[in-house]
Design a protein around this motif. Structure first.
Motif, PDB file in Angstrom:
ATOM      1  N   MET A   1       4.750  -0.281   9.198  1.00  0.00           N
ATOM      2  CA  MET A   1       4.917   1.059   8.639  1.00  0.00           C
ATOM      3  C   MET A   1       5.539   1.979   9.685  1.00  0.00           C
ATOM      4  N   THR A   2       6.296   2.945   9.187  1.00  0.00           N
ATOM      5  CA  THR A   2       6.793   3.972  10.094  1.00  0.00           C
ATOM      6  C   THR A   2       5.618   4.884  10.468  1.00  0.00           C
ATOM      7  N   ILE A   3       5.757   5.607  11.537  1.00  0.00           N
ATOM      8  CA  ILE A   3       4.688   6.526  11.950  1.00  0.00           C
ATOM      9  C   ILE A   3       4.462   7.579  10.867  1.00  0.00           C
ATOM     10  N   ASP A   4       5.527   8.005  10.234  1.00  0.00           N
ATOM     11  CA  ASP A   4       5.386   8.989   9.163  1.00  0.00           C
ATOM     12  C   ASP A   4       4.581   8.421   7.996  1.00  0.00           C
ATOM     13  N   ALA A   5       4.841   7.172   7.635  1.00  0.00           N
ATOM     14  CA  ALA A   5       4.086   6.535   6.543  1.00  0.00           C
ATOM     15  C   ALA A   5       2.614   6.410   6.920  1.00  0.00           C
ATOM     16  N   VAL A   6       2.348   5.989   8.153  1.00  0.00           N
ATOM     17  CA  VAL A   6       0.957   5.878   8.609  1.00  0.00           C
ATOM     18  C   VAL A   6       0.268   7.232   8.515  1.00  0.00           C
ATOM     19  N   ARG A   7       0.935   8.257   9.011  1.00  0.00           N
ATOM     20  CA  ARG A   7       0.360   9.613   8.998  1.00  0.00           C
ATOM     21  C   ARG A   7       0.064  10.078   7.580  1.00  0.00           C
ATOM     22  N   LEU A   8       0.996   9.892   6.677  1.00  0.00           N
ATOM     23  CA  LEU A   8       0.810  10.343   5.297  1.00  0.00           C
ATOM     24  C   LEU A   8      -0.294   9.562   4.578  1.00  0.00           C
TER      25      LEU A   8
ATOM     26  N   SER B   1       9.230   2.391  -1.581  1.00  0.00           N
ATOM     27  CA  SER B   1       9.511   1.382  -2.596  1.00  0.00           C
ATOM     28  C   SER B   1       8.377   0.363  -2.665  1.00  0.00           C
ATOM     29  N   LYS B   2       8.216  -0.218  -3.842  1.00  0.00           N
ATOM     30  CA  LYS B   2       7.174  -1.215  -4.058  1.00  0.00           C
ATOM     31  C   LYS B   2       7.366  -2.406  -3.115  1.00  0.00           C
ATOM     32  N   SER B   3       8.616  -2.806  -2.899  1.00  0.00           N
ATOM     33  CA  SER B   3       8.868  -3.945  -2.010  1.00  0.00           C
ATOM     34  C   SER B   3       8.498  -3.620  -0.564  1.00  0.00           C
ATOM     35  N   ASN B   4       8.760  -2.380  -0.135  1.00  0.00           N
ATOM     36  CA  ASN B   4       8.349  -1.965   1.212  1.00  0.00           C
ATOM     37  C   ASN B   4       6.838  -2.020   1.344  1.00  0.00           C
ATOM     38  N   ILE B   5       6.146  -1.468   0.368  1.00  0.00           N
ATOM     39  CA  ILE B   5       4.680  -1.430   0.388  1.00  0.00           C
ATOM     40  C   ILE B   5       4.123  -2.847   0.414  1.00  0.00           C
ATOM     41  N   GLN B   6       4.713  -3.733  -0.389  1.00  0.00           N
ATOM     42  CA  GLN B   6       4.259  -5.130  -0.416  1.00  0.00           C
ATOM     43  C   GLN B   6       4.457  -5.792   0.950  1.00  0.00           C
ATOM     44  N   ARG B   7       5.602  -5.569   1.574  1.00  0.00           N
ATOM     45  CA  ARG B   7       5.869  -6.179   2.884  1.00  0.00           C
ATOM     46  C   ARG B   7       4.934  -5.622   3.957  1.00  0.00           C
ATOM     47  N   TRP B   8       4.611  -4.326   3.875  1.00  0.00           N
ATOM     48  CA  TRP B   8       3.676  -3.739   4.847  1.00  0.00           C
ATOM     49  C   TRP B   8       2.317  -4.434   4.787  1.00  0.00           C
TER      50      TRP B   8
ATOM     51  N   GLU C   1       4.738   6.376  -6.278  1.00  0.00           N
ATOM     52  CA  GLU C   1       5.001   7.634  -6.977  1.00  0.00           C
ATOM     53  C   GLU C   1       4.710   8.850  -6.109  1.00  0.00           C
ATOM     54  N   LYS C   2       3.624   8.816  -5.369  1.00  0.00           N
ATOM     55  CA  LYS C   2       3.205   9.985  -4.589  1.00  0.00           C
ATOM     56  C   LYS C   2       4.058  10.190  -3.341  1.00  0.00           C
ATOM     57  N   PHE C   3       4.452   9.081  -2.672  1.00  0.00           N
ATOM     58  CA  PHE C   3       5.130   9.210  -1.388  1.00  0.00           C
ATOM     59  C   PHE C   3       6.573   8.745  -1.390  1.00  0.00           C
ATOM     60  N   GLY C   4       7.003   8.076  -2.465  1.00  0.00           N
ATOM     61  CA  GLY C   4       8.400   7.675  -2.575  1.00  0.00           C
ATOM     62  C   GLY C   4       8.766   6.391  -1.849  1.00  0.00           C
TER      63      GLY C   4
END
Length: 163
Positions: free
Chosen positions: A49-56, A33-40, A28-31
């Motif tokens: 994770m992308t560098i942007d995701a890591v940073r955020l 997907s649940k499946s992406n988060i689960q795979r990470w 909800e906060k960062f947009g």
């Protein structure tokens, strides 16, 4: 995953996700997907994770889990200047924490080796304990560095019953 770096990064990603709260909150906060988060966070998937995701996410939880691993694999360490004074006062606490985490890892390893076979679940539990032990060791090393930089500090210990 044959590269030893990948399991460390995956463990750091899992820790980062856990420290940011629930998957739903991150979604909800960062947009993402649940499946992406689960795979990470799942070692079975090679997704990083992308560098942007890591940073955020690191900014959100305040702990640079992935960045620390990235620094360590290149022989570097991160420092937090705001914590320097706190470390000088807590060398003994840091040492106690490291000993507790070391004992926790030793216990996990003893259980895993008891039947002569280490399962993936046991390896995951040991890896988590090892990660906590690494963090405790980093904290102790930081505290010791402050002591060295300060030219030493008074331990503040005394024998009970002495004047």
């Amino acid at each position: 995953m044959t590269d030893p770096f990948l399991p460390r990064i995956k463990a750091a990603q899992r820790d980062l996700i856990e420290d940011c709260g629930t998957m739903r909150r991150i979604e909800e906060k960062f947009g993402y997907s649940k499946s992406n988060i689960q795979r990470w966070g799942d070692a079975k998937y090679p997704d990083l994770m992308t560098i942007d995701a890591v940073r955020l996410l690191e900014a959100d939880c305040g702990i640079p889990h992935v960045t620390m691993v990235m620094a360590e694999v290149t022989g570097r360490r991160l420092t937090d200047p705001d914590q320097e004074h706190a470390f000088a006062a807590c060398v003994m606490q840091s040492h106690a924490d490291l000993m507790r985490e070391t004992a926790e890892l030793a216990g996990k390893m003893a259980l895993a080796f008891a039947d002569g076979h280490m399962t993936p679940a046991e390896a995951t539990a040991a890896d988590r304990a090892a990660a906590q032990m690494e963090e405790a060791a980093r904290q102790l090393r930081s505290a010791l560095a402050v002591v060295k930089a300060a030219g030493g500090v008074k331990a503040g210990l005394r024998v009970v019953g002495s004047d």
